[in-house]
Design an enzyme around this catalytic site. Structure first.
Site, PDB file in Angstrom:
ATOM      1  N   ALA A 114       0.864  -1.179   0.000  1.00 37.57           N
ATOM      2  CA  ALA A 114       0.000   0.000   0.000  1.00 37.57           C
ATOM      3  C   ALA A 114       0.898   1.225   0.000  1.00 37.57           C
ATOM      4  CB  ALA A 114      -0.894  -0.003   1.239  1.00 37.57           C
ATOM      5  N   TYR A 145       6.091  10.109   6.788  1.00 36.12           N
ATOM      6  CA  TYR A 145       5.206   9.222   6.033  1.00 36.12           C
ATOM      7  C   TYR A 145       5.684   9.106   4.588  1.00 36.12           C
ATOM      8  CZ  TYR A 145       0.729   7.304   4.290  1.00 36.12           C
ATOM      9  OH  TYR A 145      -0.248   6.533   3.721  1.00 36.12           O
ATOM     10  N   THR A 175      -8.994   8.383  -0.031  1.00 35.04           N
ATOM     11  CA  THR A 175     -10.096   7.416  -0.054  1.00 35.04           C
ATOM     12  C   THR A 175     -10.972   7.651   1.166  1.00 35.04           C
ATOM     13  OG1 THR A 175      -8.658   5.849  -1.180  1.00 35.04           O
ATOM     14  CG2 THR A 175     -10.610   4.931  -0.130  1.00 35.04           C
TER      15      THR A 175
END
Ligand code: UDP
Length: 314
Positions: A114, A145, A175
């Site tokens: 992912a 991140y 999302t």
């Protein structure tokens, strides 16, 4: 029956993936240390075909028996989460990806990472296609991140090239849907509860920054198609329907019949100004494109937030 490990299986995306894979006939093992995941997300999945293991995947992962697929979804994933959990974010992206790849290698499993649109940073080209190398501030607050995921992509390609592991990289754009954590700080799970309580909607900056929101069911379908494909290059999965954050806030207010007004707050450091996926590759190679219109997906998401006992998530 394929046997599949989903790291981060109790998270927002991980839990939807587990559910989808079970429907496709997989036996599924969800692994999660519950740092940002929630056991409530997978309670309804309990069955002979589904197992949950509470575990931190930055440690050596041992699983008895065969594994056909490893999907590495463990990570804090909202800007607020990775601001508050910077070291864990770096560790799960770097050490966790290494451990998950090691497991895939030893089991001769297909591996899916992912990844994220964040690897494009504050992009200088628009929309973002997979050949763009990105514009990332390594030492800014989002660097933990962004760089962890960039390292994760690099080590995934190294395992593919050097060890010949069948690897996939999905670059996930914004999302939304049921099971987002109301306190994760992201725009939709913040705005919807605010609107439902008729509280001010906290738009950061002047709200002119854009995002393109993909409904979770569309995303999961795209990820599954990539998983069973023979593609090893990164693939963007997201919905190109782009809007400003102010427009999005106004849509939330309208669809919830809310009396909320919009208040403007400081824009976080390094907040990308624009974001839209170029999904040409996914369309061509996976025959995939999103089907759920934003207002339809948002209505389903609002309905879920209405049923939520927010006490569970405090
Ligand atoms: N945002 C906002 N108010 C909030 C939370 C987020 O205006 O309460 C903005 C944020 O600054 C960003 C956009 O909404 O420009 C999307 O933020 P989110 O945290 O959902 O995800 P990002 O795309 O930044 O990773």
């Amino acid at each position: 029956m394929p046997r599949t490990l989903v790291t981060g299986g109790a998270g927002f995306l991980g839990s939807h993936l587990c559910e989808y894979l079970l429907k496709k006939g997989h036996e599924v093992i969800a692994m999660d240390n519950l740092l940002t995941g929630n056991i409530a997300n997978i309670e309804h999945l309990q069955s002979e075909q589904f197992k949950f293991i509470k575990y931190d995947v930055t440690q050596y992962i041992y699983i008895a028996g065969e594994i056909d697929y490893v999907l590495h979804f463990a990570s804090p994933a909202s800007p607020l989460d990775y601001l508050q959990l910077p070291i864990q974010t770096l560790k799960v992206g770097a050490l966790g990806t290494h451990k998950a790849l090691g497991l895939a290698l030893s089991k001769k499993a297909t591996f899916l990472l992912a990844s994220t649109s964040e690897i494009y940073g504050d992009p200088l080209i628009h929309p973002q296609h997979e050949d763009y190398w990105g514009h990332v501030n390594p030492v800014g607050p989002r660097g933990v991140y962004d760089e962890a995921k960039r390292f994760a992509e690099a080590i995934t390609m190294a395992y593919h090239r050097y060890h010949h592991v069948d690897t996939k990289i999905v670059r996930i754009f914004n999302t939304y849907g049921p099971r987002m954590r109301p306190n994760d700080g992201r725009a939709i799970p913040t705005f919807v509860p605010q609107a439902l309580k008729n509280e001010p909607i906290t738009v950061f900056g002047d709200g002119s920054q854009t995002r393109s929101f993909c409904y979770v069911d569309d995303l999961v379908e795209g990820i599954y198609r990539l998983l069973v494909s023979d593609i090893n290059d990164p693939v963007n999965i997201g919905n190109p329907q782009e809007m400003t954050i102010k427009q999005m806030a106004e849509t939330v207010i309208r669809l919830t019949d809310s009396k909320s007004n919009i208040v403007f707050q400081d824009l976080p450091e390094d907040d990308p100004k624009i974001r839209q996926p170029d999904i040409t590759r996914a369309k061509k190679l996976l025959d995939w494109e999103p089907k759920v219109d934003f207002e339809e997906g948002l209505s389903k998401t609002i309905a879920w937030f209405k049923t939520l006992d927010t006490g569970n998530y405090a």
